[in-house]
Design an enzyme around this catalytic site. Sequence first.
Site, mmCIF file in Angstrom:
data_model
loop_
_atom_site.group_PDB
_atom_site.id
_atom_site.type_symbol
_atom_site.label_atom_id
_atom_site.label_comp_id
_atom_site.label_asym_id
_atom_site.label_seq_id
_atom_site.Cartn_x
_atom_site.Cartn_y
_atom_site.Cartn_z
ATOM 1 N N CYS A 11 -23.386 -23.714 -42.442
ATOM 2 C CA CYS A 11 -23.394 -24.593 -43.613
ATOM 3 C C CYS A 11 -24.738 -25.298 -43.710
ATOM 4 O O CYS A 11 -25.489 -25.354 -42.732
ATOM 5 C CB CYS A 11 -22.262 -25.615 -43.531
ATOM 6 S SG CYS A 11 -22.491 -26.844 -42.216
ATOM 7 N N CYS A 14 -25.125 -28.115 -41.130
ATOM 8 C CA CYS A 14 -25.317 -27.582 -39.773
ATOM 9 C C CYS A 14 -26.764 -27.121 -39.587
ATOM 10 O O CYS A 14 -27.366 -27.335 -38.531
ATOM 11 C CB CYS A 14 -24.365 -26.421 -39.507
ATOM 12 S SG CYS A 14 -22.629 -26.870 -39.727
ATOM 13 N N ASP A 388 -48.919 -26.165 -77.516
ATOM 14 C CA ASP A 388 -50.302 -26.007 -77.938
ATOM 15 C C ASP A 388 -50.296 -24.917 -79.012
ATOM 16 O O ASP A 388 -49.411 -24.061 -79.023
ATOM 17 C CB ASP A 388 -51.149 -25.575 -76.738
ATOM 18 C CG ASP A 388 -52.552 -25.155 -77.146
ATOM 19 O OD1 ASP A 388 -53.231 -25.960 -77.793
ATOM 20 O OD2 ASP A 388 -52.934 -24.017 -76.829
#
Length: 701
Positions: A11, A14, A388
Site C-alpha cells: 500500500c 507501507c 496567444d
Amino acid sequence: MKAYKLKGLSCPNCASDLEKEIQKIKHGENAKISYNKAQLTINEKVDLEKVRGILSSDGASIVVEDDGEHDHTHGSLLKWYLIVSAIIFFMAIFLENAIERPFLIISMYVAAMALSGYTTFFKGVKNLSRLKFNIDTLMTIALIGAVSIGEWKEGTLVAILFGLNEYLEGLGMEKARHSMEKLLEVAPKEAIRIENGVEQVIPIDALKVGDLVLIKSGETIPSDGIVIEGRSSVNEAAITGESLPVDKEIGESVFGGSLNNEGVLKVEITRAYEDSSLAKVLHLVEEAQETKTPTELFINRFAKYYTPFIIVFAGLVMVVPPLFFNASWGEWFYQGLAVLIVGCPCALILSSPIANISGITRNARNGILVKGSVFLEWLGKIDTIVFDKTGTLTKGEPHVEKMIEYDKSRFLPVAAAIEKSSSHPLAKAIMKKAEGISTLLKEPEEIRTVSGQGVEAVIDGEKYWLGNEESIGHLSVPNDIQADIQRLKEEGLTIVLVADQKSILGCFGIEDEIRSESKTVIQALKKAGIKRTVMLTGDHQQTARKVANQIGLTDVYSNLLPEDKVEKVKMLAKDGKVAMVGDGINDAPALATADIGIAMGKGTDSAIETADIVLMQDHLGKLPNAIRVAKMVNRLIKVNIAIALGLKAIALLLTIPGMLTLWIAILSDMGATIIVTILSLTVLIERKNKNGQKAGELVHE
C-alpha cells in the site's frame, strides 16, 4: 543514485514507512520509494542487504532483472493461497456438522487463515510491538480478537476477504502501472550507426550529435534528426499522439521514437538521446506520477487521524455498552472488532492515485503531457483559457488574403522579381501567391531595403517600390485606390503596395492564416465547460478583433508587450481559474503566471520547459479532450471518496443496533476498494467511432 524495480509493495502508506526506514541507514538519507512506479531509487553506496532486510519486513523485495521475476509474482502467489484457503474454508463448513472433531475443524480454519493472512499477521504483530497503527495492525488485532472469543469461522472469513481485498487492490494499481509502462516501452534500445560506410549496431546511449544512422522499414527512429537520404512515411504517434503517418523527405526533421513505416531513411542525429523529444516525453511522464494533488495530501492527512479515531471508537464500542447498559461483554467485544476492520483506510487512500495515473496515461497516449497529478486536477478546474494568437490560434505564417491589381500585366511579375531572393515572411507569402507567374522582367539590377517602409528596386532601368503606405510617398494616391487601401485595413489586413515612379500597380492584403481547427476547438471548449476564451496579442486592434470574431472568442486584448500579457493573466486570474496556451519565447512569462501553462509541443524549448502541460502536436485539436479527461478524473475522485466513506459510515451505523459483523465490516471495505479501483480504471477506456477516431477527438486538417 540507482533505481531498482520492486515487487510486493502492499500500500502507499507501507511504501512511505519503508522509505523512512531505509533513510535511517548509512548513505540512505536520499532514498525514495515510488508506490506508483513500484521503484526504489537509492545511493549506490548503501548496503543493499540491509535494504533487502527492511523491504522483506513488509513482504516487499527487489526484482532481479535476470531472474525472470515480475512485479506480479507476489499477486500470483496470493491468488493461489486465496483459492486454497477458500477450498479449505468451505470444506471446514461442510464437515463442521458431519463430524464431531472440533480440533480437526479448528485446524482447517487455522490453516485457511494462515494461508490467506500470514503476511498481514506478522506485519501487524511487528507494528503492535512498535505501537504503530496501520491497516495491518487493525487486521491483526481483529484476527486475534476473533480467535480469542472462539469466532474461528468469521476470523477465517475475514482473513480470506482481506487477502482478496489486498489482491484486488494490487491488481488495480498493477493495471495502472502496466498501462504506464506500456507507454514507456516505445523507447528504442539500439541504433544502426554508419561510420566510414560501415554499419554498426550500438546502444542508444552511445549516439552523438552528428552521427549518421540507418532506419529500415518498421524500425524506430532512435533520436531527433534530419533526413539526409531516402523518403518514407513516419508514424509520430509516440510523440504527438497523431495516428496518421507524416511523409518525410530529404531536409525534414524527424522525432526519436517515431516509427518508419516503409522505405529506408538515413538520418543525421541533431540531439543526443537524453536531449531528444522522446526522452523528454518519457521523463515528463515518469515524473508526473510522483506529484501529489491537494486532494491526495488532504486524504493522507485525514487517514493519519482517521485510523487512531477508529481505534478509540472501537474501544468505546467494546466497553461503554457493557459498563453503562448491562450489555453482553462478548457481544460488544465482537462489535468492537468489526469496527476496527471498518477502520481500514484502503479504499480512501486509493480513491485518488489510480484515477490520476490513469488520466495522465490516457492523455500521454494522445500526445498530451501533464507534468503532474496536481496539474491534471487544476486542468479539470479551469474556467478561463487565454490564448496567444500567433502560432497558436493562427499558423504564424502570413498569407495573401486579398489582392487588388491595377496593372495586371506588371503587378505580380514585379512583386515576384523583387521578393524572389528575400527570406522575409511577407515575401514568402507574396511568392506563394505569385507561384506559377513567370517573371517577365530581369533580376533587379539594384535592390535596397528602406527601414520602416519596404524595398526599392531598379529593374530594366526603371525604379519600383514595394512596401507599406510610407513607401509610396512620392505619389499622389487617387481617391478610389485610397478607399481600397482603407477597406483592407478595416478588415485587419497588413497592406503591401507595389508602385513605379508614376502609379500604384497593385496591393496585397496579408494576414496570419487562422488554423483550420481553431473555431471548432473554441466551440468544443465551451461544451467542455470553459466559460471564457481570451486572446492576447501584440497585433493592432483591428486584426485581433477580426481573428476573435472569426473563431468565436469571448474576449480579446491587443497591442500587448510580453509584460502586458502577464498583467492581463493576473487580472483574469482574479475572476477564475486560468490556463494560458502559447508557443513562443515571449509567452513563457505568461505561461508561468497562469494557474496552468499549456505549451504547443513544436514551439520553443523555453515555452515547453515553463509550461505545466505540453501539447506535442502543432495544433489545439486535442486540448478539449484533455480537459474532459481531467474533469472526468476530478469527478471520479469525488465519487470514490464518497463511496469509500459512505460504505464505512453505513457499516459503523450498524453498530447502533448491534448488527455489525466481521464479514459485513470487511465486505464494506472490500466493496469500496473494488468499486474505487474499477471506476478509476475506466478513465483508460477510449471509445472509437466507425472510422477508428477516438470519441471526442477533433480532426485536424
